[in-house]
Design an enzyme around this catalytic site. Structure first.
Site, PDB file in Angstrom:
ATOM      1  N   VAL A 268       0.831  -1.199   0.000  1.00 40.26           N
ATOM      2  CA  VAL A 268       0.000   0.000   0.000  1.00 40.26           C
ATOM      3  C   VAL A 268       0.871   1.257   0.000  1.00 40.26           C
ATOM      4  O   VAL A 268       0.566   2.251  -0.662  1.00 40.26           O
ATOM      5  CB  VAL A 268      -0.947   0.004   1.217  1.00 40.26           C
ATOM      6  CG1 VAL A 268      -1.685   1.330   1.336  1.00 40.26           C
ATOM      7  CG2 VAL A 268      -1.943  -1.140   1.107  1.00 40.26           C
ATOM      8  N   ALA A 269       1.998   1.201   0.741  1.00 35.22           N
ATOM      9  CA  ALA A 269       2.909   2.354   0.778  1.00 35.22           C
ATOM     10  C   ALA A 269       3.503   2.625  -0.601  1.00 35.22           C
ATOM     11  O   ALA A 269       3.760   3.776  -0.965  1.00 35.22           O
ATOM     12  CB  ALA A 269       4.030   2.088   1.783  1.00 35.22           C
ATOM     13  N   GLU A 273      -1.551   6.327  -4.709  1.00 35.55           N
ATOM     14  CA  GLU A 273      -2.993   6.306  -4.959  1.00 35.55           C
ATOM     15  C   GLU A 273      -3.484   7.516  -5.734  1.00 35.55           C
ATOM     16  O   GLU A 273      -4.455   7.421  -6.487  1.00 35.55           O
ATOM     17  CB  GLU A 273      -3.761   6.210  -3.633  1.00 35.55           C
ATOM     18  CG  GLU A 273      -3.620   4.883  -2.916  1.00 35.55           C
ATOM     19  CD  GLU A 273      -2.453   4.867  -1.937  1.00 35.55           C
ATOM     20  OE1 GLU A 273      -2.371   3.952  -1.119  1.00 35.55           O
ATOM     21  OE2 GLU A 273      -1.603   5.785  -2.014  1.00 35.55           O
ATOM     22  N   ASP A 315      -2.388  19.716 -43.800  1.00 33.10           N
ATOM     23  CA  ASP A 315      -3.072  19.859 -45.075  1.00 33.10           C
ATOM     24  C   ASP A 315      -2.861  21.287 -45.575  1.00 33.10           C
ATOM     25  O   ASP A 315      -2.692  22.210 -44.768  1.00 33.10           O
ATOM     26  CB  ASP A 315      -4.554  19.570 -44.895  1.00 33.10           C
ATOM     27  CG  ASP A 315      -5.351  19.781 -46.166  1.00 33.10           C
ATOM     28  OD1 ASP A 315      -4.962  19.203 -47.185  1.00 33.10           O
ATOM     29  OD2 ASP A 315      -6.334  20.540 -46.133  1.00 33.10           O
ATOM     30  N   ASN A 688      -0.598   9.580   2.293  1.00 34.12           N
ATOM     31  CA  ASN A 688      -0.690   9.481   0.830  1.00 34.12           C
ATOM     32  C   ASN A 688      -1.888  10.218   0.252  1.00 34.12           C
ATOM     33  O   ASN A 688      -1.790  10.843  -0.809  1.00 34.12           O
ATOM     34  CB  ASN A 688      -0.748   8.009   0.405  1.00 34.12           C
ATOM     35  CG  ASN A 688       0.570   7.290   0.621  1.00 34.12           C
ATOM     36  OD1 ASN A 688       1.578   7.914   0.970  1.00 34.12           O
ATOM     37  ND2 ASN A 688       0.579   5.984   0.440  1.00 34.12           N
ATOM     38  N   ASP A 692      -0.167  14.125   0.826  1.00 32.32           N
ATOM     39  CA  ASP A 692       0.360  14.221  -0.549  1.00 32.32           C
ATOM     40  C   ASP A 692      -0.712  14.669  -1.533  1.00 32.32           C
ATOM     41  O   ASP A 692      -0.456  15.455  -2.439  1.00 32.32           O
ATOM     42  CB  ASP A 692       0.907  12.865  -1.004  1.00 32.32           C
ATOM     43  CG  ASP A 692       2.084  12.403  -0.164  1.00 32.32           C
ATOM     44  OD1 ASP A 692       2.598  13.222   0.608  1.00 32.32           O
ATOM     45  OD2 ASP A 692       2.464  11.224  -0.280  1.00 32.32           O
TER      46      ASP A 692
END
Length: 877
Positions: A268-269, A273, A315, A688, A692
């Site tokens: 998980v660390a 996420e 074009d 997290n 974060d």
């Protein structure tokens, strides 16, 4: 079956059974479930789902509640909703193609003219076509009188194509040169004709383009490839670290359930996420900024892809040029040539008025005073110049009484006017070699040829004007001879002019390391001249025609594609080959266009760019981005914003990886040192997702740095970790990890005077606090390569506010009793000072490292090392 009778009902029925209706196959649309599954294939999303499963396992075995899995699952759901909402995956290209089909047409069946639904046409039907009709199916002309068809959407030529029923071709002939054919969706601009249907539905040229659109699979964008690689790397790091940790623990005698819990915590660390969500929000923010700059993004990853663009395949007609003929040069017999923007004398204005009189263009003025021009593109160009000069035709003096229309045999048109003072004026307009001049014009003709060749070298379409006066009209049998022995009046040179902003935009793109090439269905001479004027065709580059391209294999084209800057007289299939050849050379390709003929290549390119105003619905639906102002210069502005998005994504990766990698190192070291679990899964979730995530989201708001346009484009196979990013991540990861481990050691083992007694809980509290605070402060490290203290806060106030708010939040979690819920304890004053000092340790390392990195010798060594890495990567490619 004969042209005057057409098909019988029985023949129609049989052919409809064999060929089907004259319709395009409907597109296969993805449902909502399929779109969701498509998003779930993204490797970053898969990692998050694994984190959800592992979190649920921890909640069950540890009985710690289901907050963590629910929050991570919410991040996954929010990311998918944002992506689907922004992209709108439903393909509309084929629906737009169907809208171009004519709703009804006139045919001959069983000797009777009938108006039928165009979907009922079958091969062999006899179709009657008149001015203004939309061609209902591909057909071969068997009769044609003054027949012109606007095929710009298919061929890219702005001038209507003249058709000749007697034309015969041999070998492979490009669409623009099939003078006896008419094609689905094109408009009859002049004349009338009778044609036999040769192809219907998916067998038409329009249908084949539809086949390319539905059958051509889009490559993954460079961003998607890089994120997949990054996610796989993170996943392998987590797996290897977890197994290593389990092996160490089991060998030291720790029970299996405990080690499984530790391994899950480590996994998980390792999972960032918030990465997928922040990347999506960064792209979304880029979309919103581009809308303000008149660039509408239809597919989210196109934002970053545009920033990585290294080749723009443009074009010509309607993209680099204005898709309208304009008079650029004029010459009157006995004088010198003069430009359209010169001040006209009375003689020059009279010459221009006579040119308009010899034309059939008209205009309408709407309520706002805007003029809408109608007629042949050449005639419209002449009339527009007359209006711009403020002149008009003197209809009181000249009354139009007769016209001999343009034909493939005469190559000219003549108009007869009754003059108020008496007699008649005959004006003849056409190609110089086809003007029926008198012997008196021999001297003028020699001078005219010199002027003609000069105009032609500049890729101008040259039209001549001759005139004569007669006393009376001839009878109708001899009317076509009325223009014989005319006297040459002068010449004009017309061209579909470049857009005013195009040359400057191409120069800016070149300065940013982006190469612009022209792909067009127009003639090589015209395309080459315009490309030279725009700065596309430079020394050492060449023009490649469709016929030459057809003789080249894909391998030959891949090897030589860089030698050409102009591809002329090409088909839709050719455009796809050219795009893929550039892609095979490792280039990130953007294709611009506005016509139906551009749609397949727009879809095949890394990013397709359609014109919003002049573009067909087909081109818009096949594109990734639409220019709402039709301004080629907007592309360069959008590229800059795309580069800013990519830079912000790299900042996000730097920010999150340092935080997550330091957590892995902390937990690995703690287990090997026998300290146990320093950070519990709940603590990791707080760091997290809150510490974060909230400041990280505001990294998407970072402003554009003009220096980004001084750099070369990012190569397709280039890693996120170029430009020493990996070096910076490793350095800051070590600094953050050391700060946290020192903090834990002091809290768990060192006795401080007058402070709280050391304990594992105190150590974990300090470790949690330092991990969270260093992560939050690190967001300021990634904003710029300059000093943290020299990067203005005002450029991103939301980031500063959110970071300060999170710093206060983490401090309150420790200072208030609520922290006990998460396994935290209160700490003393000395411990707070130590936490503050250790939190600033990574910042100190970053500032000293920045000064060290800027030493010329060190910078030179790094540059050489990076060049060697790039060479090895290119050899592998």
């Amino acid at each position: 079956m004969t042209p005057d009778r057409g098909l019988s009902a029985e023949q129609v029925h049989k052919r409809q059974e064999n060929n089907g209706k004259n319709v395009l196959q409907p597109p296969k649309k993805d449902g909502l479930l399929q779109r969701i599954l498509h998003q779930l294939k993204d490797f970053a999303i898969i990692i998050l789902l694994i984190a959800v499963v592992l979190s649920f396992a921890m909640a069950i075995f540890e009985d710690s509640g289901f907050i963590e899995p629910v929050v991570i699952l919410s991040v996954v759901v929010l990311n998918i909703i944002l992506a689907i909402t922004q992209e709108g995956k439903a393909e509309k290209a084929l629906e737009a193609l169907e809208k171009l089909s004519a709703p009804s047409c006139v045919v001959m069946r069983e000797g009777t003219r009938k108006s039928i639904d165009a979907t009922e046409l079958v091969p062999g039907d006899i179709v009657i076509l008149e001015t203004g009709n939309v061609v209902p199916a591909d057909a071969r002309l068997i009769e044609a009188t003054g027949f012109f068809s606007d095929e710009s959407a298919l061929t890219g030529e702005s001038e209507p194509a003249e058709k000749d029923a007697l034309f015969t071709a041999s070998g492979v002939v490009p669409l623009g040169d099939q003078h006896n054919m008419v094609f689905t969706g094109c408009v009859v601009t002049a004349g009338r004709g009778v044609a036999v249907v040769t192809a219907t539905g998916m067998q038409t040229q329009m249908g084949q383009i539809a086949g390319f659109l539905s059958g051509n699979k889009r490559m993954k964008t460079p961003l998607q490839i890089r994120l997949d690689q990054l996610s796989k790397t993170i996943c392998w790091i987590a797996i290897i670290s977890a197994f290593f940790l389990m092996a160490v623990g089991l060998r030291s005698g720790t029970d299996l359930p405990t080690m499984l819990l530790v391994a899950i915590s480590l996994a998980v660390a390792a999972v960032p996420e918030m990465l997928a969500l922040i990347v999506t929000l960064t792209l979304t923010n880029g979309v919103q900024k581009m809308v303000k700059k008149h660039a509408l993004i239809r597919k989210l990853p196109a934002v970053e892809t545009l920033g990585n663009t290294s080749v723009i395949c443009s074009d010509k007609t309607g993209t680099l040029t204005q898709n309208r003929m304009a008079v650029k040069q004029l010459w009157i017999c006995g004088g010198k040539s003069f430009a359209d923007d010169a001040e006209f004398s009375k003689e020059q204005s009279s010459f221009l008025m006579h040119l308009v009189m010899a034309s059939n263009a008209t205009f309408e003025t709407d309520e706002t005073g805007t003029k809408k021009y109608l007629g042949n593109a050449t005639d419209v160009g002449i009339l527009r110049l007359l209006n711009e000069k403020g002149y008009s035709v003197d209809k009181e003096t000249y009354q139009r009484v007769a016209e001999i229309p343009f034909s493939s045999d005469r190559k000219r048109m003549s108009v007869i006017f009754k003059v108020k003072e008496g007699g008649y004026l005959v004006l003849t307009k056409g190609a110089l070699d086809y003007l029926p001049l008198s012997s008196e014009s021999i001297d003028d003709l020699e001078a005219a040829r010199v002027v003609h060749d000069g105009f032609a070298e500049c890729a101008l379409r040259v039209i001549g004007l001759a005139s004569k006066n007669i006393d009376k009209l001839p009878d109708s049998d001899h009317l076509e001879d009325v223009d014989q022995n005319s006297r040459l009046a002068g010449l004009i040179g017309l061209i579909d002019p470049p857009r005013p902003e195009a040359a400057g935009a191409i120069a800016k793109a070149r300065a940013a390391g982006i190469r612009t090439v022209m792909i067009t269905g127009d003639h090589a001479t015209t395309a080459g001249a315009i490309a030279t004027n725009l700065g596309i065709l430079q020394e050492g580059r060449h023009v490649l025609t469709g016929a030459q391209l057809a003789d080249m294999s894909d391998v030959e084209l891949n090897d030589t594609v860089r030698n050409f800057s102009v591809y002329a007289r090409v088909t839709p299939e050719d455009k796809i080959r050219i795009v893929k050849a550039w892609q095979a050379n490792g280039e990130v390709v953007a294709m611009t266009g506005d016509g139906v003929n551009d749609a397949p290549a727009l879809k095949a390119a890394d990013i397709g760019i359609a014109m919003g105003k002049s573009g067909t619905e087909v081109a818009k639906s096949a594109s990734d981005m639409i220019l709402t102002d039709d301004n080629f210069a907007t592309i360069v502005e959008a590229v800059g914003e795309g580069r800013n998005v990519y830079a912000n994504i790299k900042k996000t990766i730097n920010f999150l990886l340092v935080c997550n990698m330091s957590e892995i190192i902390i937990m690995l070291f703690a287990q090997m040192a026998g300290w146990g679990i320093l950070l519990t899964p709940v603590m990791l979730l707080l760091i997290n997702l809150v510490g974060d995530g909230i400041p990280g989201i505001n990294l998407a708001r970072e402003e554009f740095d003009p220096k980004l346009m001084d750099k070369k484009p990012i190569k397709r196979n280039e890693s996120f970790f170029s430009d020493d990013l990996l070096h910076l991540i490793l350095r800051q990861t070590i600094a953050c990890s050391v700060a946290v481990l020192i903090g834990y050691y002091i809290g768990a083992f060192i006795v401080l005077p007058g402070a709280v007694a050391p304990s594992p809980v105190l150590g974990k509290t300090m470790a949690f606090l330092i991990t969270g605070l260093t992560s939050i402060v690190h967001v300021f490290h990634v904003r710029s390569s300059n000093s943290v203290f020299k990067t203005p806060i005002k450029n991103n106030k939301p980031l500063f506010v959110s970071a300060v708010a999170m710093l206060i939040t983490f401090a309150l979690l420790v200072a208030l009793p609520v922290g006990q819920i998460f396994g935290l304890s209160t700490i003393g004053g000395f411990h707070w000072l130590i936490v503050l000092a250790l939190t600033l340790l990574p910042t100190t390392v970053r500032e000293i490292g920045r000064l060290f990195d800027n030493i010329p010798l060190i910078k030179g060594q790094r540059r050489l090392r990076q060049e060697r890495v790039n060479k090895r990567r290119n050899k592998k490619r």
